[in-house]
Scaffold this active site. Structure first.
Site, PDB file in Angstrom:
ATOM      1  N   GLU A  46      39.664  36.072  48.119  1.00  0.00           N
ATOM      2  CA  GLU A  46      40.532  36.963  47.363  1.00  0.00           C
ATOM      3  C   GLU A  46      41.397  37.769  48.325  1.00  0.00           C
ATOM      4  O   GLU A  46      40.875  38.471  49.194  1.00  0.00           O
ATOM      5  CB  GLU A  46      39.688  37.932  46.520  1.00  0.00           C
ATOM      6  N   TRP A  47      42.712  37.665  48.160  1.00  0.00           N
ATOM      7  CA  TRP A  47      43.589  38.535  48.944  1.00  0.00           C
ATOM      8  C   TRP A  47      43.865  39.789  48.137  1.00  0.00           C
ATOM      9  O   TRP A  47      44.532  39.741  47.105  1.00  0.00           O
ATOM     10  CB  TRP A  47      44.907  37.840  49.306  1.00  0.00           C
ATOM     11  N   ARG A  48      43.356  40.916  48.619  1.00  0.00           N
ATOM     12  CA  ARG A  48      43.598  42.195  47.986  1.00  0.00           C
ATOM     13  C   ARG A  48      44.940  42.743  48.490  1.00  0.00           C
ATOM     14  O   ARG A  48      45.011  43.502  49.458  1.00  0.00           O
ATOM     15  CB  ARG A  48      42.446  43.154  48.297  1.00  0.00           C
ATOM     16  N   ARG A  82      44.892  45.315  42.939  1.00  0.00           N
ATOM     17  CA  ARG A  82      44.069  46.215  42.140  1.00  0.00           C
ATOM     18  C   ARG A  82      44.851  47.509  41.924  1.00  0.00           C
ATOM     19  O   ARG A  82      45.259  48.166  42.868  1.00  0.00           O
ATOM     20  CB  ARG A  82      42.742  46.503  42.867  1.00  0.00           C
ATOM     21  N   GLU A  86      42.441  51.695  38.653  1.00  0.00           N
ATOM     22  CA  GLU A  86      41.166  50.971  38.610  1.00  0.00           C
ATOM     23  C   GLU A  86      40.561  50.796  40.002  1.00  0.00           C
ATOM     24  O   GLU A  86      39.806  49.860  40.257  1.00  0.00           O
ATOM     25  CB  GLU A  86      41.328  49.624  37.904  1.00  0.00           C
ATOM     26  N   HIS A 143      37.910  47.528  35.462  1.00  0.00           N
ATOM     27  CA  HIS A 143      36.996  48.223  36.370  1.00  0.00           C
ATOM     28  C   HIS A 143      36.859  49.679  35.946  1.00  0.00           C
ATOM     29  O   HIS A 143      37.862  50.348  35.722  1.00  0.00           O
ATOM     30  CB  HIS A 143      37.518  48.168  37.807  1.00  0.00           C
ATOM     31  N   LYS A 170      36.388  39.298  33.430  1.00  0.00           N
ATOM     32  CA  LYS A 170      35.581  39.997  34.439  1.00  0.00           C
ATOM     33  C   LYS A 170      35.535  41.488  34.128  1.00  0.00           C
ATOM     34  O   LYS A 170      36.555  42.084  33.783  1.00  0.00           O
ATOM     35  CB  LYS A 170      36.182  39.788  35.833  1.00  0.00           C
ATOM     36  N   ARG A 213      24.580  42.030  41.294  1.00  0.00           N
ATOM     37  CA  ARG A 213      25.326  41.097  42.154  1.00  0.00           C
ATOM     38  C   ARG A 213      24.430  39.940  42.598  1.00  0.00           C
ATOM     39  O   ARG A 213      24.898  38.832  42.836  1.00  0.00           O
ATOM     40  CB  ARG A 213      25.870  41.826  43.382  1.00  0.00           C
ATOM     41  N   SER A 232      35.205  45.368  49.624  1.00  0.00           N
ATOM     42  CA  SER A 232      36.334  45.854  48.828  1.00  0.00           C
ATOM     43  C   SER A 232      35.881  46.744  47.680  1.00  0.00           C
ATOM     44  O   SER A 232      36.708  47.333  46.988  1.00  0.00           O
ATOM     45  CB  SER A 232      37.140  44.670  48.268  1.00  0.00           C
ATOM     46  N   GLN A 236      28.849  45.728  47.688  1.00  0.00           N
ATOM     47  CA  GLN A 236      28.958  44.367  48.211  1.00  0.00           C
ATOM     48  C   GLN A 236      28.118  44.235  49.479  1.00  0.00           C
ATOM     49  O   GLN A 236      28.103  45.124  50.318  1.00  0.00           O
ATOM     50  CB  GLN A 236      30.413  44.016  48.534  1.00  0.00           C
TER      51      GLN A 236
END
Length: 250
Positions: A46-48, A82, A86, A143, A170, A213, A232, A236
Site C-alpha cells: 500500500e502506498w500511503r 488517507r 480519518e 476509520h 474495510k 489483526r 501506518s 501493526q
C-alpha cells in the site's frame, strides 16, 4: 462468500492476505522503503500517498506510481490517500481528493484504490465506476480513531460499502476496552455469516486490538496490515511476525 482474484492473488480464501504500507515522505526514501518491503514478500503493498511530500502535484504522484510499479511488477499495489479526518497526514480539499484518486486509477498501473465511504455519495460512486472501467479494484473504507461504534453500526457501514460497489469493504476502529474488541469481532462474525457476499476487512487498532489483526480471519476478515519499516496505524506488528502467527492460526 465470493472471493476476489487480482492477478494471482485470491482474496477471501486461505491465509489472510498481508498488506504492508509505504509511509516515507521523499521519493528516495520511498524507493528504499519499497525495496526493503519487497523482501518480506507481502501480498499487497500500500502506498500511503498522504505521506508523500509532493502529494499536491498530480504529475509527481503519477511519476511515483510508475516507479513503484517498476519495482513491484507482480506484487499488488494499493493506492491510498488517507484523509485527515480519518487519521491521514495531509489535509486537502474533497475536490482534490477525487482528482488524486482518478489520476491514479487512470494510470492503469495500480491494482487497487482506497476510497473512503464518508464523502459525497455521487463522487464515491463515480470513482467506483471509473475504477471498474480501468480494471482497478476498490477497497472502500472507514476509520474511527476515537471509538468503536456499536455492532449494528459497524455492520451497517460494511453493508453500505457493498451497496456502493466496493470489491472489498474495510473498517478500522479504536477500542477503549477489551469489550470494544469483542464488539468488533462479533460484528465481523455477523457480517461474515449473514451479510457478506465478497471479502471484507475489519480491525481493532492499538495494542488492545492486536488480537483482531492476528485472529480476524477466524471471524471472517480477509486481510490484515503488517508494518514494514514503519507502521501506518496503531497496533501493526512487523510483517514476519504477523505471517508466522497467521500460518499457525490458518
Amino acid at each position: 462468500m465470493n472471493t476476489v482474484t487480482i492477478k494471482n492473488t485470491i482474496i477471501g480464501e486461505g491465509t489472510p492476505k498481508i498488506i504492508v504500507p509505504l509511509v516515507a515522505t521523499k521519493e528516495e526514501q520511498i524507493l528504499q522503503e519499497v525495496e526493503a518491503v519487497k523482501l518480506s514478500k507481502p501480498d499487497i503493498v500500500e502506498w500511503r500517498v498522504d505521506c508523500y511530500e509532493h502529494v499536491e502535484s498530480l504529475e509527481a504522484v503519477s511519476d511515483m506510481i510508475t516507479k513503484l510499479r517498476k519495482v513491484l511488477p507482480d506484487t499488488l499495489l494499493l493506492f491510498t490517500f488517507r484523509s485527515f479526518k480519518e487519521g491521514g497526514n495531509k489535509e486537502i480539499s474533497d475536490r482534490y481528493y477525487f482528482e488524486l484518486l482518478h489520476t491514479a486509477i487512470q494510470t492503469k498501473q495500480i491494482d487497487l484504490v482506497d476510497v473512503e465511504l464518508f464523502f459525497e455519495e455521487s463522487e464515491v460512486k463515480a470513482t467506483v465506476k471509473l475504477a471498474k472501467e480501468n480494471g482497478v479494484y476498490v477497497i472502500m473504507c472507514n476509520h474511527d480513531f476515537h471509538k468503536t461504534p456499536p455492532k449494528e453500526e459497524i455492520i451497517y457501514r460494511l453493508r453500505k460499502m457493498q451497496e456502493f460497489g466496493a470489491d472489498i469493504p474495510k473498517i478500522a476502529v479504536m477500542p477503549q476496552s477489551a469489550e470494544d474488541v469483542l464488539i468488533l469481532l462479533e460484528a465481523t462474525n455477523a457480517m461474515n455469516t449473514m451479510y457478506a457476499d465478497r471479502p471484507f476487512i475489519t480491525m481493532s487498532m492499538s495494542g488492545t486490538g492486536l488480537v483482531s489483526r492476528l485472529a480476524g480471519s477466524v471471524f471472517g476478515s480477509a486481510c490484515t496490515f503488517g508494518a514494514g519499516i514503519e507502521a501506518s496505524a496503531p497496533g501493526q506488528i512487523p510483517v514476519d511476525q504477523l505471517r508466522n502467527v497467521l500460518e499457525v492460526i490458518s
